[in-house]
Design a protein around this motif. Structure first.
Motif, PDB file in Angstrom:
ATOM      1  N   GLN A 122       2.610 -18.001   1.664  1.00 48.35           N
ATOM      2  CA  GLN A 122       1.709 -17.014   1.055  1.00 48.35           C
ATOM      3  C   GLN A 122       1.995 -16.817  -0.432  1.00 48.35           C
ATOM      4  O   GLN A 122       1.098 -16.919  -1.265  1.00 48.35           O
ATOM      5  CB  GLN A 122       1.815 -15.673   1.779  1.00 48.35           C
ATOM      6  CG  GLN A 122       1.251 -15.695   3.178  1.00 48.35           C
ATOM      7  CD  GLN A 122       1.320 -14.347   3.875  1.00 48.35           C
ATOM      8  OE1 GLN A 122       1.864 -13.383   3.368  1.00 48.35           O
ATOM      9  NE2 GLN A 122       0.748 -14.278   5.061  1.00 48.35           N
ATOM     10  N   GLU A 123       3.243 -16.498  -0.768  1.00 45.28           N
ATOM     11  CA  GLU A 123       3.541 -16.176  -2.161  1.00 45.28           C
ATOM     12  C   GLU A 123       3.428 -17.396  -3.057  1.00 45.28           C
ATOM     13  O   GLU A 123       2.948 -17.308  -4.190  1.00 45.28           O
ATOM     14  CB  GLU A 123       4.909 -15.498  -2.260  1.00 45.28           C
ATOM     15  CG  GLU A 123       4.872 -14.121  -1.602  1.00 45.28           C
ATOM     16  CD  GLU A 123       6.167 -13.334  -1.714  1.00 45.28           C
ATOM     17  OE1 GLU A 123       7.189 -13.901  -2.155  1.00 45.28           O
ATOM     18  OE2 GLU A 123       6.151 -12.147  -1.352  1.00 45.28           O
ATOM     19  N   ALA A 124       3.839 -18.571  -2.564  1.00 47.67           N
ATOM     20  CA  ALA A 124       3.692 -19.797  -3.353  1.00 47.67           C
ATOM     21  C   ALA A 124       2.217 -20.077  -3.638  1.00 47.67           C
ATOM     22  O   ALA A 124       1.844 -20.463  -4.748  1.00 47.67           O
ATOM     23  CB  ALA A 124       4.328 -20.980  -2.621  1.00 47.67           C
ATOM     24  N   LEU A 143      -0.563  -6.231  -6.942  1.00 48.95           N
ATOM     25  CA  LEU A 143      -0.595  -4.926  -6.284  1.00 48.95           C
ATOM     26  C   LEU A 143       0.731  -4.210  -6.543  1.00 48.95           C
ATOM     27  O   LEU A 143       1.795  -4.745  -6.221  1.00 48.95           O
ATOM     28  CB  LEU A 143      -0.795  -5.097  -4.773  1.00 48.95           C
ATOM     29  CG  LEU A 143      -2.170  -5.563  -4.336  1.00 48.95           C
ATOM     30  CD1 LEU A 143      -2.150  -5.973  -2.869  1.00 48.95           C
ATOM     31  CD2 LEU A 143      -3.205  -4.471  -4.564  1.00 48.95           C
ATOM     32  N   PRO A 144       0.698  -3.016  -7.111  1.00 50.37           N
ATOM     33  CA  PRO A 144       1.944  -2.286  -7.364  1.00 50.37           C
ATOM     34  C   PRO A 144       2.470  -1.648  -6.080  1.00 50.37           C
ATOM     35  O   PRO A 144       1.720  -1.421  -5.132  1.00 50.37           O
ATOM     36  CB  PRO A 144       1.508  -1.220  -8.368  1.00 50.37           C
ATOM     37  CG  PRO A 144       0.074  -0.964  -8.037  1.00 50.37           C
ATOM     38  CD  PRO A 144      -0.489  -2.280  -7.581  1.00 50.37           C
ATOM     39  N   GLY A 156       1.059  -9.479   6.688  1.00 51.67           N
ATOM     40  CA  GLY A 156       0.801  -9.941   5.333  1.00 51.67           C
ATOM     41  C   GLY A 156       0.858  -8.808   4.333  1.00 51.67           C
ATOM     42  O   GLY A 156       0.979  -7.633   4.682  1.00 51.67           O
ATOM     43  N   GLY A 157       0.760  -9.180   3.056  1.00 52.66           N
ATOM     44  CA  GLY A 157       0.771  -8.199   1.977  1.00 52.66           C
ATOM     45  C   GLY A 157       1.895  -8.505   1.010  1.00 52.66           C
ATOM     46  O   GLY A 157       3.059  -8.551   1.416  1.00 52.66           O
ATOM     47  N   THR A 158       1.562  -8.749  -0.262  1.00 50.93           N
ATOM     48  CA  THR A 158       2.571  -9.066  -1.268  1.00 50.93           C
ATOM     49  C   THR A 158       2.214  -8.380  -2.581  1.00 50.93           C
ATOM     50  O   THR A 158       1.052  -8.031  -2.799  1.00 50.93           O
ATOM     51  CB  THR A 158       2.655 -10.584  -1.546  1.00 50.93           C
ATOM     52  OG1 THR A 158       1.594 -10.961  -2.440  1.00 50.93           O
ATOM     53  CG2 THR A 158       2.560 -11.412  -0.273  1.00 50.93           C
TER      54      THR A 158
END
Length: 198
Positions: A122-124, A143-144, A156-158
Motif C-alpha cells: 500500500q505505502e509503496a 492525511l494528518p 487500511g489507512g495511511t
C-alpha cells in the motif's frame, strides 16, 4: 465552482468504491464538485476480453482536457507489485503536453489504493503514485493524524493517503475507518483547492 478530478482504475471494484467515498467528501465542501473518471484497460494480444473486468467502464474515461482543467486531482489505483496498475500509468504517460504547459502546477493532489493483503505494498504504491504528480508540480497532500481513524485502523489507512485491504479473494468489505479516511481525503483536497483559489 472548483472541480476536483478523482481519476482511478479499478479491476474488482474496490478502488471504484473508494473513489465514490472520496467524491462524497469533496462534495461536502461548498463550491466544490467531484468529477469521477477512469481509464481504459491495457490489453495484450494474448488477453481475451473475458480477462478484463468491466469495472473500469462504470464511469466515463478521462480526457486530457478534463485533467488539464481540474482544480485538484485525487489519483487511485489497485497495487501491482508496489506500483500503480498499468492502465493508469499508461494514461499518465500521455500527459507530456500538460506537463510542458505547467497546467497542473500549484494544484493540490492526493492518492489512494487498494491491496489484497495488509502488507501488499500500500505505502509503496501511494508513494510511487506521487512521483508523476510531483513532476507536474502539484502540491501533494496526505492525511494528518488529526484524522484519528489513522491511529485506530486495523485494516487500511495511511498518512500517505487512504487505502483498503480487500483480502486475497477480493471479498472484504471496507471498514468504517477506511470509509471515513476516504471521505476525509476528498474533503481535505477540496478545501485546499478553495484556499489556493483565493
Amino acid at each position: 465552482m472548483q472541480q476536483i478530478l478523482i481519476l482511478y482504475y479499478s479491476r474488482h471494484g474496490h478502488t471504484r468504491q473508494m473513489a465514490r467515498l472520496i467524491s462524497r467528501g469533496v462534495e461536502t465542501v461548498d463550491g466544490c464538485e467531484a468529477l469521477l473518471r477512469t481509464v481504459p484497460a491495457v490489453t495484450s494480444a494474448e488477453q481475451s476480453s473475458s480477462d478484463i473486468s468491466s469495472e473500469e467502464a462504470s464511469d466515463p474515461f478521462v480526457t486530457l482536457d478534463e485533467l488539464k482543467g481540474c482544480d485538484g486531482l485525487i489519483l487511485g489505483s489497485p497495487t501491482r507489485f508496489g506500483h500503480m496498475a498499468s492502465p493508469l500509468k499508461y494514461f499518465l504517460e500521455t500527459t507530456s503536453a500538460i506537463w510542458m504547459s505547467g497546467a497542473l502546477a500549484g494544484k493540490p493532489a492526493g492518492v489512494f489504493t487498494s491491496t489484497g493483503t495488509l502488507h501488499g505494498g500500500q505505502e509503496a504504491t501511494l508513494l510511487s503514485m506521487m512521483l508523476p504528480l510531483l513532476h507536474h508540480g502539484m502540491l501533494i497532500t496526505g492525511l494528518p493524524y488529526s484524522e484519528t481513524e489513522l491511529i485506530h485502523t486495523e485494516t487500511g489507512g495511511t498518512p500517505y493517503g487512504p487505502s483498503h485491504t480487500a483480502g486475497s479473494d477480493n471479498d472484504k468489505l471496507m471498514s468504517e475507518s477506511e470509509k471515513k479516511l476516504c471521505i476525509a481525503q476528498g474533503k481535505r483536497i477540496a478545501g485546499l483547492s478553495k484556499q489556493l483559489a483565493k
